[in-house]
Scaffold this motif. Structure first.
Motif, PDB file in Angstrom:
ATOM      1  N   LYS A  18     -16.868   2.732   0.172  1.00  0.00           N
ATOM      2  CA  LYS A  18     -17.989   3.172  -0.663  1.00  0.00           C
ATOM      3  C   LYS A  18     -17.728   4.536  -1.283  1.00  0.00           C
ATOM      4  CE  LYS A  18     -23.018   3.835  -0.581  1.00  0.00           C
ATOM      5  NZ  LYS A  18     -24.257   3.810   0.252  1.00  0.00           N
ATOM      6  N   GLN A  19     -17.181   5.478  -0.487  1.00  0.00           N
ATOM      7  CA  GLN A  19     -16.953   6.829  -1.002  1.00  0.00           C
ATOM      8  C   GLN A  19     -15.873   6.849  -2.080  1.00  0.00           C
ATOM      9  OE1 GLN A  19     -16.220   8.537   2.812  1.00  0.00           O
ATOM     10  NE2 GLN A  19     -14.027   8.044   2.835  1.00  0.00           N
ATOM     11  N   GLU A  20     -14.825   6.039  -1.897  1.00  0.00           N
ATOM     12  CA  GLU A  20     -13.762   5.975  -2.902  1.00  0.00           C
ATOM     13  C   GLU A  20     -14.250   5.322  -4.191  1.00  0.00           C
ATOM     14  OE1 GLU A  20     -12.035   6.834   0.880  1.00  0.00           O
ATOM     15  OE2 GLU A  20     -13.093   5.002   0.335  1.00  0.00           O
ATOM     16  N   LEU A  21     -15.108   4.316  -4.058  1.00  0.00           N
ATOM     17  CA  LEU A  21     -15.688   3.675  -5.236  1.00  0.00           C
ATOM     18  C   LEU A  21     -16.576   4.656  -5.998  1.00  0.00           C
ATOM     19  CD1 LEU A  21     -16.596   0.189  -3.723  1.00  0.00           C
ATOM     20  CD2 LEU A  21     -14.917   0.618  -5.525  1.00  0.00           C
TER      21      LEU A  21
ATOM     22  N   ALA B  82      -4.914   6.601  -5.934  1.00  0.00           N
ATOM     23  CA  ALA B  82      -5.142   7.984  -5.524  1.00  0.00           C
ATOM     24  C   ALA B  82      -3.921   8.851  -5.821  1.00  0.00           C
ATOM     25  CB  ALA B  82      -5.478   8.042  -4.035  1.00  0.00           C
ATOM     26  N   THR B  83      -4.145  10.141  -5.953  1.00  0.00           N
ATOM     27  CA  THR B  83      -3.038  11.080  -6.159  1.00  0.00           C
ATOM     28  C   THR B  83      -2.242  11.244  -4.870  1.00  0.00           C
ATOM     29  OG1 THR B  83      -4.521  12.302  -7.646  1.00  0.00           O
ATOM     30  CG2 THR B  83      -2.421  13.352  -7.068  1.00  0.00           C
ATOM     31  N   PHE B  84      -2.971  11.380  -3.754  1.00  0.00           N
ATOM     32  CA  PHE B  84      -2.340  11.551  -2.452  1.00  0.00           C
ATOM     33  C   PHE B  84      -2.907  10.530  -1.468  1.00  0.00           C
ATOM     34  CE2 PHE B  84      -2.630  15.774  -4.444  1.00  0.00           C
ATOM     35  CZ  PHE B  84      -1.275  16.100  -4.516  1.00  0.00           C
TER      36      PHE B  84
ATOM     37  N   VAL C  75       0.846  -1.197   0.000  1.00  0.00           N
ATOM     38  CA  VAL C  75       0.000   0.000   0.000  1.00  0.00           C
ATOM     39  C   VAL C  75       0.878   1.243   0.000  1.00  0.00           C
ATOM     40  CG1 VAL C  75      -1.692   1.337   1.312  1.00  0.00           C
ATOM     41  CG2 VAL C  75      -1.925  -1.143   1.144  1.00  0.00           C
ATOM     42  N   THR C  76       0.613   2.143  -0.924  1.00  0.00           N
ATOM     43  CA  THR C  76       1.409   3.352  -1.093  1.00  0.00           C
ATOM     44  C   THR C  76       0.964   4.459  -0.140  1.00  0.00           C
ATOM     45  OG1 THR C  76       1.695   2.836  -3.440  1.00  0.00           O
ATOM     46  CG2 THR C  76       2.143   5.088  -2.766  1.00  0.00           C
TER      47      THR C  76
ATOM     48  N   SER D  66      -7.288  15.733  -8.767  1.00  0.00           N
ATOM     49  CA  SER D  66      -6.537  15.090  -7.693  1.00  0.00           C
ATOM     50  C   SER D  66      -7.500  14.364  -6.763  1.00  0.00           C
ATOM     51  CB  SER D  66      -5.755  16.127  -6.869  1.00  0.00           C
ATOM     52  OG  SER D  66      -4.845  16.851  -7.671  1.00  0.00           O
ATOM     53  N   THR D  67      -7.069  13.202  -6.272  1.00  0.00           N
ATOM     54  CA  THR D  67      -7.861  12.455  -5.300  1.00  0.00           C
ATOM     55  C   THR D  67      -7.034  12.249  -4.039  1.00  0.00           C
ATOM     56  OG1 THR D  67      -7.123  10.371  -6.301  1.00  0.00           O
ATOM     57  CG2 THR D  67      -9.250  11.237  -7.014  1.00  0.00           C
TER      58      THR D  67
END
Length: 247
Positions: A163-166, A58-60, A8-9, A32-33
């Motif tokens: 859920k929110q990221e999806l 994700a970007t960050f 995981v980054t 950007s996410t």
């Protein structure tokens, strides 16, 4: 350079570093996410490749949990401070207010998002809330169109993870006017005043988890992810070091 823990980054940037990166990316009209990473989420990613991919895409990836900070110290990394989801949102709200970027709030209960919006305006005079929609909206197509037409540049989605990221991944290409997306979990409950944060002493010392545990002992099962995470990081690090020596 981003760091990696069990696949995981995690971004080593501070609040200020992220804001500056976002400022630059917005000037180039780049989206950007932002996703918060803690040991519990990393452990979930071990079992669920979808969660791992959501984080890594994700970007960050902000170091939300003190466990990430400890792991970085163990591996002699460069992550020197936590970047919590709720504080990152607060910094972005201040940034939006100063730069005149409209925001949109989506998620939580109707009364929660309404009170959160009122408090956000009070804390950030001049901020423009282009719209808000509670988490019980059933017509996703209509919602996406409403956000796109609102003029919002920053979107905060409070549906719980993943859920929110999806939702963000599914719709960001259609929200070309929105340049910053953050999944904020229960942050709207904090901004509404319904959920109290730990006293500043606990937040500054990275022991907010202990305060939450004392307030809600049922969290013990979740908190056990911290030692499990650190042990797995150490084992993986030793294994990699052994492999390098063999080579």
């Amino acid at each position: 350079m981003k760091e990696s823990y069990l696949g995981v980054t995690v971004s080593p940037l501070t609040y200020e570093g992220i804001i500056e990166e976002i400022r630059s990316r917005m000037s180039r009209h780049e989206q950007s996410t932002i996703i918060a990473v803690n040991p519990e989420k990393v452990m979930t990613a071990q079992k669920d490749p979808q969660v791992r991919d959501l984080i890594n895409e994700a970007t960050f990836q902000i170091a939300d949990g003190v466990g990430i900070l400890l792991a970085s110290k163990l591996k002699k990394g460069t992550i020197t401070s936590r970047v919590t989801g709720v504080d990152m949102m607060a910094r972005l709200l201040k940034f939006a207010s100063e730069e005149n970027y409209p925001i949109y709030l989506y998620g939580a209960k109707k009364e929660v998002i309404g009170q959160a919006a009122a408090n956000i305006v009070q804390q950030n005079p001049g901020i423009e809330i282009a719209g808000l929609t509670d988490g019980y909206e059933q017509d996703e197509e209509a919602l996406v169109q409403r956000i796109q037409e609102s003029g919002a540049k920053l979107l905060f989605v409070a549906l719980g993870s993943p859920k929110q990221e999806l939702w963000i991944r599914r719709n960001m290409d259609r929200l070309e006017n929105v340049l910053v997306f953050q999944g904020v979990g229960g942050s709207l409950d904090v901004f509404s005043g319904n959920v109290k944060r730990a006293p500043s002493l606990f937040r500054k010392t990275g022991t907010e988890w202990f305060y939450r545990l004392c307030s809600d002992p049922k969290r013990i099962k979740r908190q056990l992810n911290l030692p499990r995470f650190l042990i797995k990081v150490l084992v993986a690090d030793k294994s990699n070091e052994s492999n390098r020596k063999e080579e």
